[in-house]
Design a protein around this motif. Structure first.
Motif, PDB file in Angstrom:
ATOM      1  N   ASN A 209       0.825  -1.203   0.000  1.00  0.00           N
ATOM      2  CA  ASN A 209       0.000   0.000   0.000  1.00  0.00           C
ATOM      3  C   ASN A 209       0.860   1.254   0.000  1.00  0.00           C
ATOM      4  OD1 ASN A 209       0.473   0.974   2.825  1.00  0.00           O
ATOM      5  ND2 ASN A 209      -0.432  -0.999   3.336  1.00  0.00           N
ATOM      6  N   SER A 321      -4.113  -5.848  -3.829  1.00  0.00           N
ATOM      7  CA  SER A 321      -3.920  -4.739  -2.893  1.00  0.00           C
ATOM      8  C   SER A 321      -5.250  -4.048  -2.638  1.00  0.00           C
ATOM      9  CB  SER A 321      -2.906  -3.743  -3.462  1.00  0.00           C
ATOM     10  OG  SER A 321      -3.434  -3.108  -4.610  1.00  0.00           O
ATOM     11  N   ASP A 323      -6.236  -0.983  -2.677  1.00  0.00           N
ATOM     12  CA  ASP A 323      -6.662  -0.010  -3.678  1.00  0.00           C
ATOM     13  C   ASP A 323      -7.108  -0.696  -4.967  1.00  0.00           C
ATOM     14  OD1 ASP A 323      -6.461   2.225  -2.167  1.00  0.00           O
ATOM     15  OD2 ASP A 323      -4.556   2.920  -2.984  1.00  0.00           O
TER      16      ASP A 323
END
Length: 469
Positions: A209, A321, A323
């Motif tokens: 991240n 991830s 996002d």
């Protein structure tokens, strides 16, 4: 890690220069007797030319299409060269055919169609599946046996996970007091059956991240965004095991090929499954179609008198991830229309690990995960232009390239055909901590709360229990 791993005198030609190609280039320069004048890059994207120029490598900004790929590539390819296809939307089979004509080695990380092939609604879901792409590549190999080695689908997954799987089977066999020494495809399948392996997940959790959070109308990922969206919009696909009792209402079968897999009539990016890794514990992942789901199920099939008597269910269970998960949710909310802005996470990543391995279910000792824990800090120390995700893929590509150079006349092969010990030995310096871990988890853990669910409590590893939606 500067040792040269193979004697190679030809040229390297890259098709595509995205996250994986940039990541694997320093590994090639480190482990092959290469100089920049023997490398060429052909890519549609001009944004990466600066990195190529740092190495003094010629960069040709060309988008390869069905009409121009031969005029562009034929003058560049000579006998003994190696074509590294790390692009999207350039037909793998067309490139393999050309490489055979020119006596050139070949590798890719997925079998690609020409642009539009993944989402061509004029074709059936079966016809635009990875199953169909794999069958076409293998059929080309059967019709054209031998010739220069062409390895299809050799990255981290598909690719490295086939090596993880074989080592995991040996580890579980040893822990069960079985002295296993499989030498053939049939031996590996028989061992999996003996160990009662009912389900195999490629279980991956990416925790990398950054403080630069995803914005609206932006797709963020730690590897190829076009590649992720492309495969995410294909039908969800999985190898279908002989133990399965409940046929999914939205499932489809194929009228051709090995019959080792099925598909669901919805995108993989809209399909979620329950899985487990040692660091993350239980999680929900996307059932994204990948070639290893089909090739491993096919490889581990046992037949008696022509009838299939054993096959595990095999599929990907991918939690990217955070996002990237948000990006997929936004993509789905726009009815799968791509966001106008795309951002590849690399240098801005602040922390995190890519935990990638195989999860074996069914053995009495519990579920068993075997694979790579690679953190962003170690990835950066190991090679430039990488994050943890890209380096795992690059390690698999390196292993495949070295294997092909050492074994140059095998024709079309898959990762399951590569010696797993050699694969892991070459890749291991770039995989971080490689571990095996047992767990007590099953997909029935904490179920029927806070609402009752339609599950099979007597048979935990049914796909019905694993599937979320």
């Amino acid at each position: 890690m500067e040792n040269k791993l193979a004697n190679f005198t030809g040229k390297i030609i890259f098709i595509g220069f995205g996250s994986i190609a940039k990541g694997v280039l320093p590994l090639f320069l480190r482990h092959l007797p290469l100089t920049p004048d023997r490398i060429r890059i052909i890519a549609a994207d001009p944004d990466n030319e600066e990195i190529a120029s740092r190495y003094n490598i010629p960069y040709h900004q060309i988008r390869l299409t069905e009409s121009n790929y031969r005029p562009v590539l034929e003058p560049l390819l000579e006998k003994g060269d190696f074509l590294i296809n790390l692009s999207v939307f350039v037909s793998s089979i067309a490139l393999i055919e050309l490489c055979r004509e020119k006596e050139v080695l070949y590798i890719d990380t997925s079998i690609e169609p020409w642009e539009g092939g993944y989402t061509d609604t004029s074709a059936s879901a079966s016809a635009r599946s990875n199953y169909a792409l794999r069958e076409a590549a293998l059929e080309f190999g059967r019709k054209n046996p031998g010739g220069p080695t062409a390895i299809v689908c050799q990255g981290a997954n598909p690719g490295m996970v086939s090596g993880f799987l074989k080592q995991a089977l040996l580890n579980v066999a040893k822990d069960n007091g079985i002295d296993a020494r499989p030498a053939t495809r049939e031996d590996w399948a028989t061992l999996a059956r003996q160990l009662n392996i009912r389900v195999i997940h490629v279980a991956e959790r990416d925790t990398q991240n950054t403080s630069v959070r995803k914005k609206r109308n932006e797709f963020v990922n730690t590897w190829s965004i076009d590649g992720f969206i492309g495969e995410g919009l294909q039908p969800a696909e999985l190898g279908w095991g002989t133990h399965e009792k409940y046929w999914p209402k939205d499932a489809g079968t194929h009228s051709f090929g090995c019959q080792a897999a099925i598909y669901l009539n919805q995108p993989g990016a809209a399909t979620q499954v329950r899985s487990w890794t040692p660091m993350e514990g239980p999680y929900h992942g996307f059932l994204i179609t990948h070639s290893e789901s089909i090739s491993i199920a096919d490889y581990l099939t046992v037949r008696e008198n022509g009838e299939v008597v054993y096959r595990p269910t095999v599929h990907y269970a991918y939690h990217p991830s955070d996002d990237a998960v948000l990006s997929v949710h936004e993509l789905a909310g726009k009815n799968w229309q791509e966001q106008p802005v795309k951002r590849l996470m690399r240098d801005e990543i602040e922390e995190g690990v890519d935990e990638l391995g195989v999860l074996l279910m069914g053995n009495p000792k519990g579920v068993y995960w075997y694979g790579s824990h690679l953190g962003i800090d170690e990835a950066r120390k190991s090679a430039p232009y990488n994050n943890a995700t890209s380096l795992q893929v690059a390690a698999g590509v390196l292993a495949g390239v070295i294997w092909a150079i050492r074994n140059p006349g095998l024709g079309v092969i898959e990762p399951d055909d590569i010696d797993h010990e050699t694969m892991l030995e070459i890749a291991r310096p770039y995989l971080g901590e490689v571990i095996g871990s047992y767990g007590e988890w099953t997909p029935l853990e904490n179920r029927n709360w806070p609402f009752e669910e339609d599950i099979d409590p007597e048979d935990p590893f049914q796909f019905k229990n694993i599937r979320v939606k």
